[in-house]
Design a protein around this motif. Structure first.
Motif, PDB file in Angstrom:
ATOM      1  N   GLU A 207     -23.575 114.524  25.471  1.00 30.82           N
ATOM      2  CA  GLU A 207     -23.451 113.480  26.489  1.00 30.82           C
ATOM      3  C   GLU A 207     -24.445 112.335  26.305  1.00 30.82           C
ATOM      4  O   GLU A 207     -24.537 111.460  27.172  1.00 30.82           O
ATOM      5  CB  GLU A 207     -23.617 114.088  27.885  1.00 30.82           C
ATOM      6  N   VAL A 208     -25.185 112.324  25.214  1.00 25.29           N
ATOM      7  CA  VAL A 208     -26.179 111.270  25.003  1.00 25.29           C
ATOM      8  C   VAL A 208     -25.463 109.928  24.865  1.00 25.29           C
ATOM      9  O   VAL A 208     -24.724 109.696  23.899  1.00 25.29           O
ATOM     10  CB  VAL A 208     -27.045 111.554  23.769  1.00 25.29           C
ATOM     11  N   ALA A 209     -25.665 109.051  25.821  1.00 26.43           N
ATOM     12  CA  ALA A 209     -24.903 107.807  25.901  1.00 26.43           C
ATOM     13  C   ALA A 209     -25.084 106.881  24.690  1.00 26.43           C
ATOM     14  O   ALA A 209     -24.100 106.310  24.201  1.00 26.43           O
ATOM     15  CB  ALA A 209     -25.262 107.066  27.188  1.00 26.43           C
ATOM     16  N   PRO A 210     -26.316 106.690  24.174  1.00 18.31           N
ATOM     17  CA  PRO A 210     -26.463 105.768  23.032  1.00 18.31           C
ATOM     18  C   PRO A 210     -25.684 106.196  21.795  1.00 18.31           C
ATOM     19  O   PRO A 210     -25.389 105.360  20.934  1.00 18.31           O
ATOM     20  CB  PRO A 210     -27.977 105.798  22.769  1.00 18.31           C
TER      21      PRO A 210
ATOM     22  N   PHE B  79     -15.167 122.459  27.005  1.00 22.00           N
ATOM     23  CA  PHE B  79     -16.478 121.961  27.412  1.00 22.00           C
ATOM     24  C   PHE B  79     -16.831 122.633  28.735  1.00 22.00           C
ATOM     25  O   PHE B  79     -16.341 122.246  29.789  1.00 22.00           O
ATOM     26  CB  PHE B  79     -16.436 120.441  27.566  1.00 22.00           C
ATOM     27  N   TYR B  80     -17.646 123.686  28.663  1.00 14.67           N
ATOM     28  CA  TYR B  80     -18.056 124.456  29.840  1.00 14.67           C
ATOM     29  C   TYR B  80     -16.864 124.972  30.644  1.00 14.67           C
ATOM     30  O   TYR B  80     -16.952 125.140  31.856  1.00 14.67           O
ATOM     31  CB  TYR B  80     -18.973 123.618  30.734  1.00 14.67           C
ATOM     32  N   GLY B  81     -15.744 125.180  29.973  1.00 19.55           N
ATOM     33  CA  GLY B  81     -14.554 125.696  30.642  1.00 19.55           C
ATOM     34  C   GLY B  81     -13.468 124.656  30.834  1.00 19.55           C
ATOM     35  O   GLY B  81     -12.322 125.005  31.139  1.00 19.55           O
ATOM     36  N   PHE B  82     -13.776 123.391  30.667  1.00 22.45           N
ATOM     37  CA  PHE B  82     -12.773 122.331  30.803  1.00 22.45           C
ATOM     38  C   PHE B  82     -12.043 122.150  29.476  1.00 22.45           C
ATOM     39  O   PHE B  82     -12.673 121.937  28.433  1.00 22.45           O
ATOM     40  CB  PHE B  82     -13.439 121.006  31.196  1.00 22.45           C
ATOM     41  N   ASN B  83     -10.719 122.234  29.517  1.00 23.55           N
ATOM     42  CA  ASN B  83      -9.972 121.969  28.283  1.00 23.55           C
ATOM     43  C   ASN B  83      -9.503 120.522  28.193  1.00 23.55           C
ATOM     44  O   ASN B  83      -8.889 120.132  27.207  1.00 23.55           O
ATOM     45  CB  ASN B  83      -8.792 122.939  28.127  1.00 23.55           C
ATOM     46  N   HIS B  84      -9.786 119.724  29.225  1.00 21.90           N
ATOM     47  CA  HIS B  84      -9.536 118.285  29.174  1.00 21.90           C
ATOM     48  C   HIS B  84     -10.765 117.588  29.745  1.00 21.90           C
ATOM     49  O   HIS B  84     -11.197 117.893  30.856  1.00 21.90           O
ATOM     50  CB  HIS B  84      -8.300 117.902  29.989  1.00 21.90           C
ATOM     51  N   VAL B  85     -11.342 116.653  28.986  1.00 25.30           N
ATOM     52  CA  VAL B  85     -12.528 115.933  29.458  1.00 25.30           C
ATOM     53  C   VAL B  85     -12.396 114.444  29.173  1.00 25.30           C
ATOM     54  O   VAL B  85     -12.029 114.034  28.069  1.00 25.30           O
ATOM     55  CB  VAL B  85     -13.832 116.457  28.810  1.00 25.30           C
ATOM     56  N   GLU B  86     -12.654 113.652  30.194  1.00 27.04           N
ATOM     57  CA  GLU B  86     -12.816 112.198  30.068  1.00 27.04           C
ATOM     58  C   GLU B  86     -14.017 111.865  30.938  1.00 27.04           C
ATOM     59  O   GLU B  86     -13.919 111.870  32.166  1.00 27.04           O
ATOM     60  CB  GLU B  86     -11.563 111.463  30.541  1.00 27.04           C
ATOM     61  N   VAL B  87     -15.132 111.596  30.300  1.00 31.62           N
ATOM     62  CA  VAL B  87     -16.409 111.614  31.008  1.00 31.62           C
ATOM     63  C   VAL B  87     -17.015 110.224  31.144  1.00 31.62           C
ATOM     64  O   VAL B  87     -16.948 109.395  30.232  1.00 31.62           O
ATOM     65  CB  VAL B  87     -17.401 112.561  30.293  1.00 31.62           C
ATOM     66  N   CYS B  88     -17.632 110.011  32.295  1.00 30.38           N
ATOM     67  CA  CYS B  88     -18.371 108.788  32.588  1.00 30.38           C
ATOM     68  C   CYS B  88     -19.829 109.175  32.830  1.00 30.38           C
ATOM     69  O   CYS B  88     -20.118 109.938  33.754  1.00 30.38           O
ATOM     70  CB  CYS B  88     -17.782 108.108  33.828  1.00 30.38           C
TER      71      CYS B  88
ATOM     72  N   SER C   6     -21.426 104.612  31.290  1.00 27.43           N
ATOM     73  CA  SER C   6     -21.165 104.669  29.853  1.00 27.43           C
ATOM     74  C   SER C   6     -20.217 105.826  29.551  1.00 27.43           C
ATOM     75  O   SER C   6     -19.434 106.250  30.391  1.00 27.43           O
ATOM     76  CB  SER C   6     -22.489 104.817  29.089  1.00 27.43           C
ATOM     77  N   GLY C   7     -20.275 106.345  28.330  1.00 32.68           N
ATOM     78  CA  GLY C   7     -19.446 107.462  27.943  1.00 32.68           C
ATOM     79  C   GLY C   7     -18.033 107.059  27.585  1.00 32.68           C
ATOM     80  O   GLY C   7     -17.778 105.941  27.105  1.00 32.68           O
ATOM     81  N   ASP C   8     -17.083 107.954  27.810  1.00 32.49           N
ATOM     82  CA  ASP C   8     -15.681 107.664  27.523  1.00 32.49           C
ATOM     83  C   ASP C   8     -15.206 106.444  28.308  1.00 32.49           C
ATOM     84  O   ASP C   8     -14.382 105.663  27.829  1.00 32.49           O
ATOM     85  CB  ASP C   8     -14.802 108.861  27.877  1.00 32.49           C
ATOM     86  N   TYR C   9     -15.726 106.295  29.518  1.00 27.89           N
ATOM     87  CA  TYR C   9     -15.374 105.136  30.335  1.00 27.89           C
ATOM     88  C   TYR C   9     -15.733 103.834  29.628  1.00 27.89           C
ATOM     89  O   TYR C   9     -14.932 102.882  29.587  1.00 27.89           O
ATOM     90  CB  TYR C   9     -16.090 105.207  31.691  1.00 27.89           C
ATOM     91  N   LEU C  10     -16.932 103.779  29.040  1.00 36.11           N
ATOM     92  CA  LEU C  10     -17.373 102.552  28.392  1.00 36.11           C
ATOM     93  C   LEU C  10     -16.531 102.247  27.149  1.00 36.11           C
ATOM     94  O   LEU C  10     -16.238 101.078  26.867  1.00 36.11           O
ATOM     95  CB  LEU C  10     -18.852 102.652  28.025  1.00 36.11           C
ATOM     96  N   LEU C  11     -16.142 103.285  26.409  1.00 33.35           N
ATOM     97  CA  LEU C  11     -15.257 103.058  25.265  1.00 33.35           C
ATOM     98  C   LEU C  11     -13.961 102.408  25.722  1.00 33.35           C
ATOM     99  O   LEU C  11     -13.449 101.467  25.083  1.00 33.35           O
ATOM    100  CB  LEU C  11     -14.955 104.389  24.569  1.00 33.35           C
TER     101      LEU C  11
ATOM    102  N   ASP D 277     -15.538  91.797  25.231  1.00 34.08           N
ATOM    103  CA  ASP D 277     -16.858  91.272  25.569  1.00 34.08           C
ATOM    104  C   ASP D 277     -17.409  91.920  26.835  1.00 34.08           C
ATOM    105  O   ASP D 277     -18.137  91.284  27.611  1.00 34.08           O
ATOM    106  CB  ASP D 277     -16.782  89.751  25.755  1.00 34.08           C
ATOM    107  N   PHE D 278     -17.086  93.181  27.043  1.00 29.76           N
ATOM    108  CA  PHE D 278     -17.471  93.863  28.278  1.00 29.76           C
ATOM    109  C   PHE D 278     -18.981  93.841  28.483  1.00 29.76           C
ATOM    110  O   PHE D 278     -19.450  93.771  29.625  1.00 29.76           O
ATOM    111  CB  PHE D 278     -16.959  95.306  28.263  1.00 29.76           C
ATOM    112  N   ASN D 279     -19.746  93.880  27.408  1.00 30.36           N
ATOM    113  CA  ASN D 279     -21.210  93.883  27.538  1.00 30.36           C
ATOM    114  C   ASN D 279     -21.742  92.625  28.211  1.00 30.36           C
ATOM    115  O   ASN D 279     -22.857  92.626  28.740  1.00 30.36           O
ATOM    116  CB  ASN D 279     -21.864  94.043  26.166  1.00 30.36           C
ATOM    117  N   THR D 280     -20.951  91.564  28.199  1.00 34.95           N
ATOM    118  CA  THR D 280     -21.391  90.312  28.845  1.00 34.95           C
ATOM    119  C   THR D 280     -21.137  90.330  30.348  1.00 34.95           C
ATOM    120  O   THR D 280     -21.458  89.354  31.036  1.00 34.95           O
ATOM    121  CB  THR D 280     -20.652  89.107  28.235  1.00 34.95           C
ATOM    122  N   LEU D 281     -20.576  91.429  30.853  1.00 36.13           N
ATOM    123  CA  LEU D 281     -20.286  91.533  32.285  1.00 36.13           C
ATOM    124  C   LEU D 281     -21.279  92.418  33.029  1.00 36.13           C
ATOM    125  O   LEU D 281     -21.336  92.370  34.265  1.00 36.13           O
ATOM    126  CB  LEU D 281     -18.871  92.104  32.500  1.00 36.13           C
ATOM    127  N   VAL D 282     -22.046  93.225  32.297  1.00 36.58           N
ATOM    128  CA  VAL D 282     -22.847  94.258  32.949  1.00 36.58           C
ATOM    129  C   VAL D 282     -24.323  93.885  32.995  1.00 36.58           C
ATOM    130  O   VAL D 282     -24.809  93.047  32.221  1.00 36.58           O
ATOM    131  CB  VAL D 282     -22.681  95.613  32.233  1.00 36.58           C
TER     132      VAL D 282
END
Length: 523
Positions: free
Chosen positions: A145-148, A162-171, A179-184, A192-197
């Motif tokens: 889960e390390v965001a960088p 992942f700890y019992g989850f067979n489907h993961v989409e993580v923020c 960050s995470g899957d959400y940021l991708l 240019d999403f980085n220019t919004l945050v």
């Protein structure tokens, strides 16, 4: 055979119980969460096992205290050697999904605050022998889960589990720093999403001036709350035609700081209309006095995870922004509930709502969490809406803990829990005489000269907190002093009460001593 129930488990972050309409708040608009409570059971004395994100989420997953599962503080991942209730659901044939915040592993990528230090004149153990646990959670398995480093979806790195989850989409992370899957996904939608945050890209606003608050340029449709609702709806749609039951954990990283509700939610609530907590100007405990003094001198940075003191205007502004984040979450929940209904899944889906811990939100003039176990920090909402449950249990006054969630879900699913689970089924067992809350901080904060170790015991009427290495402790009568402003600890008139509470704490701590592993010998 009765059809097995589905579960929609909704969890927010840093969300105190009284920041919902169904818990008596007359300002924040939460009609959808209130609707879940109106058709179900709501606990009014539900407490966290630990008032910090990672350890309490690990306690929810395992049904065990942080002293048992070892994830004592942020930065210590939940070991894969510890069984989760989601693994039992999956083992019993459930489709299991996680959409949103996980935080079962670290996501900052920052160096550890506590490291093994070799002492001069002594032979240091080899690296694999420097911890009581040889599997000390320092391998690449615990860097997922390390965001960088999050350049590919988590699902592609976990091989379907992942700890019992067979489907993961993580923020991961919070506010417009998520960050995470959400940021991708967000960067794919807006290159240019980085220019919004971040505060450097914030939209102008002259009405709000508070720590960790900025008017984000991220539009509502690209904000993490919306993404979590979208992806939850999509996953639920895939379950509609499946024979297997499902468990979906829909986990929102808000209303945690930074305070960045997007679009119309930014100014939905006027700070001038916010009422300060009755305890705002009260409190003479050493850390409260130290934080207020640091605020007045300008020596407290107030831009990190540590609690800090606020002015009245800052408190009102932050409460207003937090309400905006909560209402956005409530709107997102409403969308998902409507989707659940349109898919024909409502009649067999148990809907659960809770949070991982609270926030001072102006209590005693403070903001954020850690250190002091006031009700705003340790008391969280817990709502259970079961389509087959009787309607005469709208409010439960019994003591409940986040370690009870796992056992209650397993019981409803008809699954026997694993040996060593410490929580109870909230519906088939009697409440304990007391709840224990643990906290083991890893760093020194304003008002202290050492990291804090705190143990709190809560009964129907009292709350007592004891600290390692300090010469002051806390005891409050929650019936006559709900704002926790009159500390009875050390008052000779209440010496008998202190002794009784200490014995109650000891008895409950004995109850929670680990019962795992099972003995190896044969009967």
């Amino acid at each position: 055979m009765t059809k097995r129930p589905n579960f929609l488990f909704i969890i927010t972050d840093q969300h105190r119980a009284d920041h919902l309409g169904c818990y008596g708040n007359r300002v924040v608009q939460t009609p959808n969460i209130d609707g879940i409570a109106a058709g179900g059971t709501r606990w009014d004395k539900f407490y966290v096992a630990n008032p910090i994100c990672m350890p309490n989420r690990a306690s929810i997953m395992t049904g065990r205290m942080s002293s048992a599962h070892g994830a004592r503080h942020n930065g210590i991942p939940l070991s894969k050697d510890h069984t989760t209730f989601v693994e039992l659901l999956r083992d019993a044939g459930y489709n299991t999904g996680l959409v949103g915040k996980s935080h079962l592993q670290s996501f900052t990528g920052l160096p550890a605050t506590n490291q093994f230090e070799a002492k001069e004149g002594l032979t240091a153990p080899s690296a694999h022998l420097r911890d009581a646990y040889k599997n000390n959670r320092h391998s690449s398995d615990y860097d997922l889960e390390v965001a960088p480093n999050w350049d590919t979806p988590l699902a592609e790195r976990t091989y379907g589990e992942f700890y019992g989850f067979n489907h993961v989409e993580v923020c991961a992370d919070h506010g417009d720093q998520a960050s995470g899957d959400y940021l991708l996904w967000a960067r794919y939608q807006h290159p240019d999403f980085n220019t919004l945050v971040g505060p450097e890209n914030a939209l102008p606003d002259g009405n709000i001036n508070a720590p960790q608050a900025w008017k984000t340029a991220v539009p509502e449709e690209l904000y993490s709350t919306s993404w979590i609702a979208d992806r939850s709806e999509a996953w639920l749609a895939e379950q509609a035609d499946q024979d297997e039951p499902f468990f979906l954990q829909m986990s929102f990283p808000d209303p945690h700081h930074p305070f960045t509700p997007p679009g119309r939610y930014w100014d939905m609530y006027d700070p001038a209309d916010m009422t300060l907590p009755a305890s705002f100007s009260q409190g003479d405990l050493p850390p409260i006095k130290a934080m207020k003094e640091a605020m007045e001198k300008g020596t407290d940075p107030r831009d990190n995870q540590n609690p800090f003191a606020v002015t009245q205007d800052e408190a009102r502004a932050i409460i207003a922004l937090t309400y905006g984040m909560i209402t956005m979450i409530d709107d997102a929940i409403g969308r998902v509930l409507k989707r659940l209904e349109s898919l024909g899944l409502t009649d067999n889906t148990v809907v659960i709502f809770t949070s991982d811990h609270g926030d001072y939100m102006g209590d005693h003039g403070l903001m954020l969490k850690l250190l002091l176990h006031y009700q705003g920090i340790i008391r969280v909402p817990f709502i259970w809406n079961d389509p087959i449950a009787p309607e005469d249990r709208a409010l439960d006054h019994g003591l409940g803990s986040s370690i009870d969630i796992a056992a209650t879900i397993l019981a409803r699913a008809g699954i026997q829990p694993f040996n060593g689970i410490q929580g109870r089924d909230l519906f088939s067992t009697e409440p304990p005489e007391a709840i224990i809350v643990e906290e083991d901080s890893q760093r020194t904060m304003t008002g202290f000269d050492r990291p804090q170790r705190v143990r709190t015991v809560v009964t129907d009427r009292y709350r007592m907190s004891l600290r390692q290495g300090e010469d002051w402790h806390e005891l409050y009568d929650l019936e006559s002093d709900p704002e926790e402003t009159v500390n009875l600890y050390g008052n000779t008139k209440f010496a008998d009460l202190s002794a009784t509470m200490s014995e109650t704490m000891l008895r409950r701590l004995i109850d929670l001593q680990d019962r795992a592993p099972l003995p190896a010998y044969r009967a």
